[in-house]
Scaffold this motif. Structure first.
Motif, PDB file in Angstrom:
ATOM      1  N   SER A 151     -11.748   3.373  -2.721  1.00 44.77           N
ATOM      2  CA  SER A 151     -10.454   4.002  -2.489  1.00 44.77           C
ATOM      3  C   SER A 151      -9.358   2.977  -2.784  1.00 44.77           C
ATOM      4  CB  SER A 151     -10.351   4.458  -1.035  1.00 44.77           C
ATOM      5  OG  SER A 151     -10.147   3.329  -0.202  1.00 44.77           O
ATOM      6  N   HIS A 152      -8.117   3.449  -2.846  1.00 44.47           N
ATOM      7  CA  HIS A 152      -7.001   2.575  -3.138  1.00 44.47           C
ATOM      8  C   HIS A 152      -6.942   1.422  -2.127  1.00 44.47           C
ATOM      9  CE1 HIS A 152      -3.072   1.502  -4.748  1.00 44.47           C
ATOM     10  NE2 HIS A 152      -2.643   1.383  -3.508  1.00 44.47           N
ATOM     11  N   THR A 153      -7.077   1.773  -0.832  1.00 46.46           N
ATOM     12  CA  THR A 153      -7.002   0.754   0.212  1.00 46.46           C
ATOM     13  C   THR A 153      -8.160  -0.231   0.104  1.00 46.46           C
ATOM     14  OG1 THR A 153      -6.112   2.515   1.574  1.00 46.46           O
ATOM     15  CG2 THR A 153      -6.620   0.464   2.685  1.00 46.46           C
ATOM     16  N   ARG A 200     -11.476   0.918  -8.813  1.00 49.10           N
ATOM     17  CA  ARG A 200     -11.165   2.304  -8.456  1.00 49.10           C
ATOM     18  C   ARG A 200     -12.145   3.238  -9.171  1.00 49.10           C
ATOM     19  NH1 ARG A 200      -8.718   4.983  -5.620  1.00 49.10           N
ATOM     20  NH2 ARG A 200      -6.782   5.778  -6.482  1.00 49.10           N
ATOM     21  N   ARG A 252      -8.446  -1.328 -11.689  1.00 46.93           N
ATOM     22  CA  ARG A 252      -8.745   0.001 -12.219  1.00 46.93           C
ATOM     23  C   ARG A 252     -10.267   0.200 -12.243  1.00 46.93           C
ATOM     24  NH1 ARG A 252      -6.333   0.193 -17.431  1.00 46.93           N
ATOM     25  NH2 ARG A 252      -4.484  -0.502 -16.310  1.00 46.93           N
ATOM     26  N   ALA A 274       0.823  -1.207   0.000  1.00 48.70           N
ATOM     27  CA  ALA A 274       0.000   0.000   0.000  1.00 48.70           C
ATOM     28  C   ALA A 274       0.857   1.257   0.000  1.00 48.70           C
ATOM     29  CB  ALA A 274      -0.938  -0.013   1.210  1.00 48.70           C
ATOM     30  N   MET A 304      -2.359  -5.228  -8.412  1.00 49.01           N
ATOM     31  CA  MET A 304      -2.916  -3.871  -8.438  1.00 49.01           C
ATOM     32  C   MET A 304      -2.770  -3.214  -9.802  1.00 49.01           C
ATOM     33  SD  MET A 304      -4.340  -3.623  -5.629  1.00 49.01           S
ATOM     34  CE  MET A 304      -4.845  -1.914  -5.406  1.00 49.01           C
TER      35      MET A 304
END
Lengths: 314, 269
Positions: free
Chosen positions: A221-223, A216, A213, A122, A207
């Motif tokens: 969120s990214h996490t 997202r 993608r 992360a 990822m």
């Protein structure tokens, strides 16, 4: 899936058979007369004859091999020459130490590696990641038995939090567990270092996939994308490594038992080597090799369950 | 990442130099015991102190480096010289030969180095040769699988196909076109197996399956120091640090070489 399973099962039986041939050849054929080897130069003739008889050395080789394999299949591993008890009893007794130790180490290393690998992935490229990577690089280089000695001198000799060695038995589960904590930590940390690195690489590769993608784009969120979609897919390579690490865990357990004088499988086999008890060596080695083959088989199976494309191949 | 490569090369260099220098010179005789000088801390006479027999730890570490590096290096040699031809042949021929070679290697893979060492020691008694053989045999499937996989990919390339159309034999193509393209990969894997070999040798000689007295070895120094951890921590500290530094150095060197040899691979992935 059925066809795949049948093919893998046939391969499993074949490799178990081949492995048993190798072990049998090394222990019973190469020394010439294993009974004479076990007793040494000054053996009395009648003792030698008795041992030869009890080992079945007067039978032809193929019969001896079949007898050994057939015995193992029914749980009869023969009798230890030095302890005069069935090898299966000895092994069962020692496994009550070795199995919990290996299990504890495996659980600990996974519990450490998962969050550490996740955080590193992360925070990829930042200071946290750099620090974690440096720490794991160091962790891989540390021999577990030396780490164990350091743990003993700090937590057993200096602070007296844990016993420095020995095993009180499971009559008092808390005392038993306390005796296994330091050995398990010593085994787990170097393993966790490798596992965390593999997980981080797998996560970073996952990822970069399209579906992340998409996740997202739909507003995660990214996490969130990392934990909900990335982690699950990255676990497949981690599982494979875990399976491959099993033989290192096994070897590590055997060596660590030596550091802490734990009465496990490792101690049994080293005592058997010094006492030239080939019957015990032969059976314990076969059990260890069986365990490695079985775990490889199960990993393959788990892998094929997770990824159906793999079933078409070998 | 260049810094990691440099650090790796430096640490590996130190270990190699120590081993090579110990061939011609050590600060003290490692076989001579001087009980009066036992368990001393570091001093001008004994840079890293002495052990329970009064032997100089610096000198033992240097001679021990010889044992560790030699065992691990020869084991890599065994793994490569058996595994690489197997992998090349399996990829070039395919079919039943591929199947036989790879299943054979799966079988070797089921025997961890420690188990091989136990088997050999049980029948032939302990010696440093056991450790070399055990780690060497363990290395064979690693190189066989790596070589086969990479060679299979190369066989699909146009220039290899062209060579085959031009009438070159598969064995000749393997040696002249496939093998040179694997060199980088093999050097990187060789470095990694070298470092694993040093860890394995330390473990084996620690449990008494490797180098025997009076040959100094890092693993046995640790086994002997174990009973004196509380009394003289430096005796147990030094060999461990030597192992960590050497293994760390080789790992950094291997990672650095891989990044340097394959520019497409991003260094932090």
């Amino acid at each position: 899936m059925i066809r795949y399973l049948t093919r893998r099962l046939v391969a499993l039986v074949a490799s178990l058979g081949a492995a048993s041939l190798v072990v049998f050849a090394v222990i019973e054929v190469i020394p010439g007369d294993p009974a004479a080897y076990m007793l040494g130069l000054n053996a009395a003739p009648d003792t030698l004859a008795a041992l030869r008889d009890s080992m079945g050395l007067n039978q032809p080789l193929p019969l001896r091999y079949l007898g050994w394999v057939g015995g193992m299949a029914t749980g009869d591993f023969g009798d230890s020459w030095t302890y005069k008890v069935p090898v299966s009893d000895l092994v069962a007794d020692r496994l009550t130490v070795s199995l919990p130790l290996a299990g504890l180490a495996l659980a600990l290393s996974t519990a450490i590696a998962l969050p550490v690998g996740l955080i590193a992935a992360a925070r990829r490229g930042r200071a946290t990641d750099g620090a974690i990577m440096a720490a794991t690089q160091l962790g891989i280089a540390v021999p577990n038995f030396w780490f164990a000695m350091l743990l003993v001198s700090a937590f057993a000799l200096h602070w007296r939090l844990f016993p420095a060695g020995g095993f009180p038995g499971w009559a008092d589960p808390v005392a038993g567990l306390r005796a296994l904590i330091l050995p398990a930590v010593a085994l787990a940390l170097p393993q966790a270092a490798i596992l965390a690195r593999v997980l981080r690489t797998a996560l970073i590769e996952t990822m970069a996939q399209d579906y992340i993608r998409t996740a997202r784009a739909k507003g995660l969120s990214h996490t969130q994308a990392l934990t909900r979609h990335g982690l699950r897919n990255a676990l497949i390579p981690v599982l494979t490594i875990l399976g491959m690490q099993f033989s290192f865990l096994l070897a590590g357990t055997i060596i660590i038992e030596n550091v802490f004088s734990l009465p496990g499988l490792g101690r049994l086999i080293f005592q058997a080597i010094t006492q030239r008890d080939l019957i015990v060596v032969e059976s314990v080695v076969m059990i260890l090799v069986c365990a490695v083959i079985l775990v490889t088989f199960l990993t393959d199976l788990a892998y094929a369950t997770a990824d159906p494309r793999l079933r078409r191949r070998g | 990442m260049r810094a990691a490569l440099a650090l790796g090369a430096a640490l590996t260099g130190v270990a190699l130099t120590a081993a090579l220098v110990s061939l011609v010179w050590v600060p003290h005789d490692v076989t001579r015991m001087a009980i009066a000088d036992r368990l001393q801390g570091p001093s001008a006479a004994h840079w890293l102190g002495t052990d329970h027999f009064g032997r100089d730890i610096a000198a033992m570490l240097m001679t021990g480096a010889q044992t560790s590096l030699a065992v691990a290096l020869v084991a890599v040699g065994i793994g490569m010289s058996a595994g690489v031809p197997m992998g090349l042949a399996a990829a070039a021929r395919g079919g039943w030969l591929d199947e036989v070679i790879m299943r054979g290697n799966d079988l070797i893979f089921a025997f961890p180095a420690l188990v091989i060492a136990i088997l050999i020691t049980a029948v032939f008694g302990p010696s440093a040769l056991n450790a070399i053989l055990a780690i060497g045999i363990f290395n064979i499937p690693v190189f066989a699988r790596l070589t086969r996989g990479a060679a299979l990919a190369l066989w699909t390339l146009d220039y290899v196909r062209t060579a085959e159309l031009a009438g070159k034999g598969r064995a000749r193509i393997s040696v002249e076109h496939i093998l040179p393209n694997l060199a980088g990969l093999l050097v990187v894997q060789g470095t990694i197996q070298f470092s694993l070999g040093i860890l394995a040798e330390a473990g084996l000689s620690y449990v008494g399956l490797g180098a025997q007295p009076p040959t100094p070895s890092w693993g046995r120094m640790l086994a002997e120091a174990q009973t004196m951890v509380a009394l003289a921590p430096h005796v147990a500290l030094m060999p461990g640090l030597a192992i960590v530094a050497t293994v760390l150095g080789l790992n950094l060197l291997g990672d650095g070489l891989r990044d340097a040899l394959d520019p497409r691979r991003s260094p932090d992935a």
